[in-house]
Scaffold this motif. Sequence first.
Motif, PDB file in Angstrom:
ATOM      1  N   PHE A   1       0.822  -1.210   0.000  1.00 42.82           N
ATOM      2  CA  PHE A   1       0.000   0.000   0.000  1.00 42.82           C
ATOM      3  C   PHE A   1       0.850   1.251   0.000  1.00 42.82           C
ATOM      4  N   GLU A   2       0.325   2.228  -0.701  1.00 42.95           N
ATOM      5  CA  GLU A   2       0.999   3.525  -0.655  1.00 42.95           C
ATOM      6  C   GLU A   2       0.455   4.359   0.503  1.00 42.95           C
ATOM      7  N   VAL A   3      -0.830   4.150   0.792  1.00 41.66           N
ATOM      8  CA  VAL A   3      -1.457   4.921   1.873  1.00 41.66           C
ATOM      9  C   VAL A   3      -2.149   3.960   2.842  1.00 41.66           C
ATOM     10  N   VAL A   4      -1.821   4.104   4.112  1.00 43.24           N
ATOM     11  CA  VAL A   4      -2.531   3.336   5.141  1.00 43.24           C
ATOM     12  C   VAL A   4      -3.084   4.311   6.173  1.00 43.24           C
ATOM     13  N   ILE A   5      -4.399   4.278   6.336  1.00 48.51           N
ATOM     14  CA  ILE A   5      -5.033   5.094   7.381  1.00 48.51           C
ATOM     15  C   ILE A   5      -5.597   4.130   8.412  1.00 48.51           C
ATOM     16  N   SER A   6      -5.154   4.290   9.630  1.00 41.04           N
ATOM     17  CA  SER A   6      -5.534   3.320  10.654  1.00 41.04           C
ATOM     18  C   SER A   6      -6.415   3.980  11.706  1.00 41.04           C
ATOM     19  N   LEU A   7      -7.640   3.463  11.825  1.00 40.29           N
ATOM     20  CA  LEU A   7      -8.514   3.880  12.923  1.00 40.29           C
ATOM     21  C   LEU A   7      -8.386   2.791  13.968  1.00 40.29           C
ATOM     22  N   ASP A   8      -7.800   3.108  15.111  1.00 38.86           N
ATOM     23  CA  ASP A   8      -7.516   1.994  16.015  1.00 38.86           C
ATOM     24  C   ASP A   8      -7.597   2.420  17.469  1.00 38.86           C
TER      25      ASP A   8
END
Lengths: 640, 843
Positions: free
Chosen positions: B397-404
């Motif tokens: 992945f080039e972009v990882v957005i993590s809601l955690d």
Amino acid sequence: MIAEDTMEILYERAQEEWDKIENNTLPVVFVGSATCGRAGGALETEEIIKNLLIQNKKYAIFVEVGCLGLCVLEPIIMVQPTEGLPICYGPIRPENAEEFVRRVFIEEGVWEEKLIGVMSTDVYRGLPPISKHPMLELQVRNVLRNCGLIDPENFYHYLAHNGYRGFLKSLNIGTDAVLEEVKKSGLRGRGGAGFPTWKKWSFARDTSADIKYLICNADEGDPGAFMNRSVLEGDPHSVLEGMLIAGYTIGARYGYVYCRAEYPLALRRLEIAIQQMYEHGLLGKNILSSGFSFDITIKKGAGAFVCGEETALITSIEGHRGMPRPRPPFPTNSGLWGKPTVIQNVETLANVTLILQRGADWYVQYGTENSRGTKTFALAGKIKRTGLVEIPLGIPLRKVIFDVGGGILDDKEVKAVQTGGPSGGCIPADMLDLPVDYESLTKAGSIMGSGGMIVLDEDNCMVDIARYFLSFTQAESCGKCTPCRVGTRAMLGILERICAGKGEFADIIRLETLAQTVKQGSLCGLGQTAPNPVLSTLRYFRHEYEEHIKSNECRAFVCGPLISYHIDPERCVGCTMCAKACPVKVISGKRKEAHVIDQETCIRCGQCLRVCPAMYSAVYRRSGSRVRYEPIKERKKKTG
Amino acid sequence: MNVVIDGKTVEGRAGETILECALRYGISIPHLCTHPALPPFGACRICIVEVEGMRGYPTSCSTPIAEGMVIRTQTEALRLLRRNILGLMMLEHPSACLVCERRDLCDKYRPKSEKVGATTGCHTCNNKEVCEVRELSADLGLAEIMVAPNYHYKPIERSEPFIDRDLNLCILCGRCVRICKLHQGKSVIDFVHRSSQTHIGQAFGKNLHEAGCTFCGSCIDVCPTGTLSDRYAKWFGRPDRITETTCIYCDEACALAIYAVNNKPVMAKGLYDKWPVCVLGHFAIPEFLNSPQRLRTAQIRVNKVLRPVTTEEATQRCAELLKNHMGKNFAFVCDTSSTLEDRHVFKKFTQEVMQSPYYFEIVPDRKGYARFTNIPEEVKAVITTGSFVPQELRDKFEVVISLDIFPSEWTKTADVVCPVAVFAEVSGTVLDKDNQIRPLIKACNPPGEAMPEWFVVQQIAKIFSPDKWKEYQAVEEITYELGINTAKLNLDRETAPPASQNLKERREWFKGHKIEDYVSGLVAVRNFEEGQDHEEKAEVRLEVKIPENPLPFMVLSRRELVPNTYEFVIHAPAIAKKALPGQFVIVMVDENSERIPYTLSDWDERKGTITLVIQEKGLSSRKMISVNEGECLAHVVGPLGTAFEIKHYGTVAILGGCYGIGAVVRLSRALREQGNKVIMISEARSHYMTYYKKELTAVSNQFIQTTIDASSGEKGHAIDALKRLLQTGEKIDLIVAVGCPFMMMITAEETRNMGIKALCALNPIMLDGTGMCGACRISVGGETKFACVDGPFFDAHLVDWDEVRDRREAYSTEEIQAVSYTMPSTTLEGEHRHHHCSCMERG
């Protein structure tokens, strides 16, 4: 249709069997070998007699029987010669066996020194009848009629003595009539509370459950009580027949005998008896084709006193910790596994058998208006003749103590009689004319209980007696309800304090408050009656409590910390025995001079008193204002 | 059927008990051992009544009503009997506080209970605020204890997962035994032994896990005293908010009540009478949600490093990053632990805003484990709501957005991390395993900046298409849009939740995180499961031979004087040489410990030893009392503080309470040697709390013992004995009070107008002990003083006592947090704590 003919065949066989003993060609030796006899060495005696007879080429039939109730005379051996009536001897200890064989079998005479009596109502060949023996004369042996006379492991012996005729009669007359008969007899539960038996039965009978249970309560736990054990060891079938009758009447499908594991002999005899009942079709499905099915299981108790309480007993059979539960609902409505359950004491069931065998009309001749029949008592304490006695209800306590029991040991003064075991109370000497029945005992602050009777004399401290009984109930409290668990312990703490000379007057008030709280607040009978020994002694012997507190005085010289030891200079010859024996070396004095005990450092062990030669008896005790000297005994002259 | 209760005819229902009927009509009968969820038991005997025609006093909790029954519940005889029975019950329970004449004042001055080990009175009891025994004793007017209480001296059991047990408080109501039977169908715990030795325990002394405990926690829920307590929740006090919601650890969706204090979850309980909840539902929610490891602020990647930013900045960055990855380049990965509302927003965002078909909802397996691997090749940007994606796929992945919720390898390599609110922190709806809709109701606040998942995604969506995205103002709007009208709590379960009956069935993962990493008790459970439970659990106290030349700060002797109070003799020759009466030392048990001041009780210059009397009251003192003989403390600094001025005062009354009894030994001796008449008054709650009687008699001219319940010596506090003494004409020139702030406060207040000087020893929180940090700042006569250098003795009449109390309470939340974790037995009891120390080498 009841298969009575099968029973008739059995009765014929039984008669034949019993005839072998009645019309014996060889002498029959009855050995009293219940637990009490065994403790006295009965089995050993039997073994020695057997061996000696073989050595002397004499032959006899041996029958091990139950207990005659004459505990002071155990082991008891009864010999039925080939001709004439049986003669009863006791005590025949192992060391007496040889002489016994010589006198009775070899010389074929009568050993008068050990003679108790002949089995007859009148004087026979110059020998006194056993029924006139002072301990037996006042007794009416109904429940114990077979004990000591038949082989408890022989089914036919029981049958030959009207066995199971009561049950047969029940099947014939039907449950209504049985209940009526029991009602007419006025029988009340012998476990202690004295609840009318017929009432209990009718409660359970009127319920419409699919399965009902009957439990025989043989968890006899009072210290010193052995009434039930004797019946189970001496005549188990009479109890089991009572179970059949009760089970049939209430419509029970299963029966349990809850017996404490500390009674191995009773358990073994019960097992044998139940096995015999199955073999002869008296248990199982459709008994004697009557349509009545009944099975009996033995359940061993693990020795918890509280399991003698109905609901705790039920919980224990169910496999849980034996803790009581509140009533209502009563077991007759919701008992074992939630089904209607009747629980009866061993002795009650044995009485039921009798009532059905002989009829209520015969039964009511014994006892009083409200307390019918006879009651067995375990007579113990400071009394000359201890043992198991059966007396008609209503006779005065004094007669039991002095006529049956032969009076107080060493002819001392009787102080009180403790009845009803640890839940009972003490009845003072001036109330000895009290008739022994349920109501009178309750009114006097004690209870009938299951039949313990302990005689106390002037050497018993009543505070100490209360402490002793309370320590038992305290330790046996199941721990479930607050008043019993904590209250008995708190009371015991106070009593211990008083006995140790550390009591205060407020303690008496505290004791009374605690006793009332425990009595009124406890969940089951154990707790509700646990304060009785304290309450009754407070009622009749309050002065002893006060003496302990006020002047550190124990009039009976029992409570160690209240007793000091002194040496009378007039009597002391300076033999130095006491000084040598003193473990803390606080006795001073020169040889041949009067000795002195240093009160400051004395630990009050009493060793000096024990070693002071009786010819001087110089050591005396003091407790409060009381002084007690030991009598001076002349030295026995040496016989040449 | 009609029955008459206290003259009032009421209609009873068939099969109900007298108590049930009376309560239904608002007639109150005091009761204790009975519990609405449990079958009647009849053990405590408090609920007794009089019934016409029935013998004695039947218990109303067990007696079924019958037609025409005439019942009296409030006669004088009943009241007396109930009070006496309660009085008996209180002989087996630390009860002095119940009969204390200063009870109200005490409650006012210290409303919160203190975090002690063994509880010896109400003010140190975790159950104080919800105690049924306290209520009952107030109702019944219990005023005195008849005979000396019987303290059982049972060690407090706190090595089990989650559950603390102090049997010295147990009144044997049997509720725990009965609920265990009812909820588990077995007796993990039962009554053991009989008579006054009866107690609750496991068969053959097994530990709970061996005995088959599933840690459903039902026993704690029903315990009316502080005997059984939830180790995490116990010191938080009375909850200020109770919310009924649904558990989302698994799809059983049990109904739970979440208890919160200051919007922080502290405890959870199942809502069923008939069934328990599982270990996670009961114990793993507050500690999990309150974990200090929770993500609290949004982060964005700046030059390979994650930097904390505001939520707005983070969502702004998300929008920027996602702009170039519309359509099939984008994927959204969530699991079913997100609410239906969350998932609706996720889906809408994926399809409408990002115009991607790749919306993935993972269904976790039986253990709650969710893994996502088959990501389509073309996906280059991804939003995840948990750590589900294997780390080796990160580079795709080039972009990882993590809601955690917790940091993980995944969040650490993400481009944007947004902390989210979950579970009891949000409202919404979830589906259970039978596809029933269950409500989730917000019970507490999320930590830091965490926001509900849907809200974060909506923020991103708003930036993307401010016109097209229809903004939801509240979660209810989404629920409405989903067409959900009703969502009922799962209250009528027909079977027990599987994990509540079998510990092995429990979930282990939540949103890709291992639950036990954040819930200490589960580690203990795991240890048991891995076979460590068969080891000898007995406390190991080795026979230690003290060497002739002890190491510095070696503990030479340690003994428990009275419950919760210990005496330590420590090798510290330099301190012993210099010490003066009234001075103190600061102890660090190990290198990571707090520094705690203890008054020097005594010392021996010749032997080079000092004596400390220590009460367990929190983590540090708990560490201290678990030090064995022969072990060494990390540091002991002292002597500190200003010594007591030893001179001729005349008659000095020294009042000692709690640890203060130990603290005044040397002071008393020194004052007596100076020719003062020393009257020593030692106060304790009850006879089993008195100690040092002999020692104090030896160093004083007159020794008086007082106990609150009058079980030993005079009744009352030390000040009461002092007042009686003054009434007899005794002239006192100086009063010295050493004890807890409450004891010193009442001494100050009640001697204020007597014209006698009164000194007290203050013990505030200290750090350096040399007057630099100011942590021990207190106000005396309007002036700021430092207890460590100006004290510890101050004029008691000039001290601002409220301030003293408040400053002691300053870190109470942190202190609670510190003592709240299940300590694996290896870190506190038994294990050696100085790995560098040469005392390890002893034979």
